[in-house]
Design a protein around this motif. Structure first.
Motif, PDB file in Angstrom:
ATOM      1  N   UNK A 276       0.778  -1.222   0.000  1.00 28.21           N
ATOM      2  CA  UNK A 276       0.000   0.000   0.000  1.00 28.21           C
ATOM      3  C   UNK A 276       0.817   1.282   0.000  1.00 28.21           C
ATOM      4  N   UNK A 277       2.146   1.169   0.076  1.00 25.29           N
ATOM      5  CA  UNK A 277       3.004   2.357   0.093  1.00 25.29           C
ATOM      6  C   UNK A 277       2.931   3.095  -1.243  1.00 25.29           C
ATOM      7  N   UNK A 278       2.931   4.406  -1.166  1.00 22.26           N
ATOM      8  CA  UNK A 278       2.936   5.249  -2.361  1.00 22.26           C
ATOM      9  C   UNK A 278       4.379   5.590  -2.716  1.00 22.26           C
ATOM     10  N   UNK A 279       4.801   5.261  -3.935  1.00 18.60           N
ATOM     11  CA  UNK A 279       6.138   5.572  -4.429  1.00 18.60           C
ATOM     12  C   UNK A 279       6.040   6.750  -5.391  1.00 18.60           C
ATOM     13  N   UNK A 280       6.718   7.837  -5.078  1.00 16.82           N
ATOM     14  CA  UNK A 280       6.677   9.037  -5.916  1.00 16.82           C
ATOM     15  C   UNK A 280       8.095   9.314  -6.414  1.00 16.82           C
ATOM     16  N   UNK A 281       8.307   9.143  -7.705  1.00 18.23           N
ATOM     17  CA  UNK A 281       9.644   9.352  -8.269  1.00 18.23           C
ATOM     18  C   UNK A 281       9.718  10.690  -8.986  1.00 18.23           C
ATOM     19  N   UNK A 282      10.595  11.573  -8.499  1.00 21.71           N
ATOM     20  CA  UNK A 282      10.791  12.886  -9.098  1.00 21.71           C
ATOM     21  C   UNK A 282      11.959  12.904 -10.085  1.00 21.71           C
ATOM     22  N   UNK A 283      12.609  11.768 -10.273  1.00 21.42           N
ATOM     23  CA  UNK A 283      13.817  11.699 -11.100  1.00 21.42           C
ATOM     24  C   UNK A 283      13.524  11.831 -12.580  1.00 21.42           C
TER      25      UNK A 283
END
Length: 332
Positions: free
Chosen positions: A65-72
């Motif tokens: 359920x973790x939200x992964x947010x990639x700004x790369x």
């Protein structure tokens, strides 16, 4: 804990993310397994892949359920792969590559209005990520499904790169003509810039502002990602490739932590480079091979690059004075 987040990657961006999310009540944790949100920003594709997919990486360490947010900056292919792996791992992934509107500002990351992100992913994941993205960037652009954000980021990168390099080269032309043609002198006015970004770069070069939060290392990461995306599509982008080589040269001589405006130093005087801590002997060490070494490897006496069949790379970096973009070194 709902308001906990973890961060992995470049700490300049990490400090900005921590401050912005902290203002919303989020608390940073080093324990990925206990974080409800994980934010990443890496300046190389290898580091990004390792962060997510290495043994003990984020895909394995994050709780369901973790939200992964990639700004790369990355590629559409990587973004789609991450989205697919996240889905089967009961995680939510959002690509939201970050873009700096004015990259030559000393405080490039401190003003939220100077930041844009291109968000893409599944609708539920995008909805969950919106508070985080709106806290980080002044403009959040919804691009669609997985991969669309990185494609938009690559297109932005290519256009911004062209503006930065064209401004630097236009300035280099004016400076070179002033040095070599006395009738012009310092009173010769520049023609100006056709776009705000180019104008900002020209101002930074004119004022000698070569340091800032947004660095050549970050710029190279973005351009490398765009070129990799093009390569994945069997597309050759000569202008972008030439620009990346120039940035690599700047990094070699010690400019990786400089602002993109420092690219102007490559076209200038060696003394000006030295004042900014840049060392052209590093380029000779990196790119040149001496004749003595060639001789020790069995090269016949008197052989040279023209017509010699020994297969050696002759001479050093100084032997190529006409190589495009290497003006400061060859001219001095």
């Amino acid at each position: 804990m709902r308001d906990s987040f973890a961060y992995v990657g470049n700490e300049t961006v990490g400090s900005m993310v921590e401050a912005r999310l902290g203002a919303l009540g989020y608390v940073r944790t080093s324990d990925v397994g206990s974080a409800r949100t994980v934010v990443t920003y890496c300046t190389s594709q290898t580091a990004l892949e390792d962060a997510y997919f290495d043994e003990g990486g984020l895909v394995q360490a994050a709780a369901a359920g973790t939200l992964l947010v990639d700004l790369s900056p990355s590629t559409p292919g990587f973004a789609r792969e991450l989205n697919a792996v996240a889905a089967v791992s009961d995680l939510m992934a959002v690509e939201a590559p970050l873009a700096v509107v004015d990259p030559v500002r000393a405080d490039a990351f401190s003003d939220k209005g100077n930041l844009v992100c291109f968000a893409a992913g599944d609708e539920d994941a995008l909805a969950a990520a919106r508070p985080v993205l709106e806290a980080v960037a002044g403009s959040v652009r919804d691009m669609g499904g997985a991969g669309a954000g990185q494609l938009a980021r690559a297109a932005w990168t290519l256009q911004a790169t062209a503006q930065i390099v064209s401004a630097v080269e236009a300035d280099a032309l004016y400076r070179a003509v002033r040095r070599s043609s006395s009738p012009f002198g310092e009173e010769a006015l520049r023609v100006g810039a056709a776009a705000p970004l180019a104008e900002s770069v020209l101002a930074a070069v004119d004022e000698g502002r070569f340091d800032g939060g947004y660095t050549v290392e970050m710029f190279m990461a973005e351009l490398s990602a765009a070129l990799t995306a093009a390569d994945d599509a069997d597309l050759i982008l000569p202008q972008a490739e030439a620009c990346l080589h120039l940035l690599e040269l700047l990094a070699v001589i010690g400019g990786s932590d400089k602002a993109p405006s420092a690219l102007a130093l490559v076209y200038g005087e060696e003394a000006a480079c030295a004042e900014q801590g840049l060392d052209w002997t590093r380029a000779e060490s990196a790119f040149g091979e001496g004749d003595d070494e060639d001789a020790e490897d069995g090269c016949e006496e008197g052989c040279d690059a023209d017509g010699c069949g020994c297969g050696h790379a002759h001479g050093g970096y100084r032997d190529y004075p006409d190589y495009p973009g290497y003006g400061a070194y060859s001219a001095n």
